[in-house]
Design a protein around this motif. Structure first.
Motif, PDB file in Angstrom:
ATOM      1  N   THR B 141      47.560  33.939  31.922  1.00  0.00           N
ATOM      2  CA  THR B 141      48.852  33.230  31.973  1.00  0.00           C
ATOM      3  C   THR B 141      50.019  34.155  31.645  1.00  0.00           C
ATOM      4  N   GLU B 142      49.740  35.337  31.116  1.00  0.00           N
ATOM      5  CA  GLU B 142      50.813  36.273  30.758  1.00  0.00           C
ATOM      6  C   GLU B 142      51.278  37.132  31.940  1.00  0.00           C
ATOM      7  N   LEU B 167      42.515  29.601  34.932  1.00  0.00           N
ATOM      8  CA  LEU B 167      43.915  29.384  35.315  1.00  0.00           C
ATOM      9  C   LEU B 167      44.449  30.480  36.245  1.00  0.00           C
ATOM     10  N   LEU B 170      46.018  29.283  39.651  1.00  0.00           N
ATOM     11  CA  LEU B 170      47.271  28.554  39.396  1.00  0.00           C
ATOM     12  C   LEU B 170      48.391  29.506  38.981  1.00  0.00           C
ATOM     13  N   ARG B 172      48.645  32.514  39.925  1.00  0.00           N
ATOM     14  CA  ARG B 172      48.795  33.508  41.006  1.00  0.00           C
ATOM     15  C   ARG B 172      48.347  34.911  40.578  1.00  0.00           C
TER      16      ARG B 172
END
Lengths: 224, 224
Positions: B141-142, B167, B170, B172
């Motif tokens: 997510t980072e 994730l 989602l 990318r």
């Protein structure tokens, strides 16, 4: 000894921060210090914001990174003034770095200056850069316990943008609880929920920006 | 002056780190220093790991946080030795704090000691705690640009766990690209893909742990 040195550093930093702010006030430019953890979405927010406002207000960006100029490169498409600061491993921006950077900008031609700080939820808290408002991005992917654990950063923020809200359910995050936690730590912080990638969620943020730009241009109504 | 003080601090820290490591070697306990950004999943990984190994190996945890003992409280259910260090705003753990903390542990009864550092992708890089291995959690997510931007942390890691891979799509994120970026910055780092919440993804990590615990217990085959 270490503590004394640290205090000296802070006193010097904050004095330069005050000088910066005086200059920003004279030139009627709104200055925002954007802080967050690494990868919480600061550059993406600046990109989306510039798409929405750069035809109406004159913006510039100072990019703070340990290494690389990747964030500045992402913003080149907007053809606005950009200054990259590389801290070479340093964990925060300081007022002196901003003082040098703004020599490369024509402040009197600007309405707003975004300063993107180093991605770090600890050290930037202590360093006044001379900004008018501190804006903290808080990604829901980081979990709901961050306000209590990273107290100083959350207390130092004027506006907290809860980001990546489209991932809240997947990350088992209750946004109501997150907002309560933020207000428990910082009762006066303004809070907005956004998805930096989705311009449709940025209406309130753009309104907040416009309001604060106007306050700079009519300083009698301003707090600083 | 500031630089000299900083160097003195580092020399002192690293000397105490060496003392800690000697003690850990004598007591044949594997010590891991877990680092990451805030909210990348360190405590969740420790929880999932303890569920899988605590009936076979004797583990203890030192929890580093600026404020609160929330992470330690999450681990109380495992009834293992826990020490909470609160840095009171400090941005990293140091060797001296570890030196004091381990007085509260019976090292000779342990196989493995997890040290959960402060969530910060900058400052902990410089501080040797006396660990045998540095394990960096990197949440997808980072974004995919963190290895190049937070060079020191990625270079200081022996094992990099790419976390929250469920994730990736989602967010990318191309995991192949992320692994290439990590190896460009740190060619010798081991890399594993995990979802700390999902024990089914932790098989290779548990195998890595077991291998390293065994190396401590038969030090002739160990690197340190």
């Amino acid at each position: 000894m270490e503590i004394k040195i640290f205090k000296d550093v802070m006193i010097k930093n904050n004095a330069i921060g005050e000088d910066n702010r005086k200059l920003f006030n004279e030139q009627k430019v709104l200055v925002l210090n954007l802080t967050s953890s690494p990868g919480a979405g600061k550059t993406t927010l600046i990109e989306s914001t510039l798409k929405l406002i750069s035809n109406k207000v004159k913006a510039a960006v100072i990019e703070g990174d340990l290494y690389t100029s990747r964030d500045a490169e992402r913003l080149e498409v907007f053809k606005i003034p950009l200054v990259q600061i590389n801290t070479e491993g340093g964990c925060h921006l300081d007022a002196r770095q901003i003082h040098h950077s703004i020599k490369e900008l024509s402040l009197n031609e600007l309405d707003i200056l975004f300063i993107e700080n180093v991605g770090n939820l600890v050290c930037p808290a202590e360093f006044d850069l001379g900004e008018h408002k501190r804006v903290l991005l808080y990604s829901v992917t980081e979990g709901d316990d961050k306000p209590a654990k990273y107290l100083n950063m959350f207390q130092a923020a004027d506006l907290i943008l809860i980001n990546k809200i489209e991932l809240a359910e997947l990350c088992r995050i209750d946004l109501e609880y997150v907002e309560k936690e933020i207000h428990r730590i910082n009762p006066t912080a303004e809070i907005l929920r956004i998805t930096a990638l989705d311009e449709r969620t940025l209406e309130d943020w753009i309104q907040w920006l416009n309001k604060n730009v106007q306050m700079r241009e009519r300083p009698d109504e301003s707090r600083n």
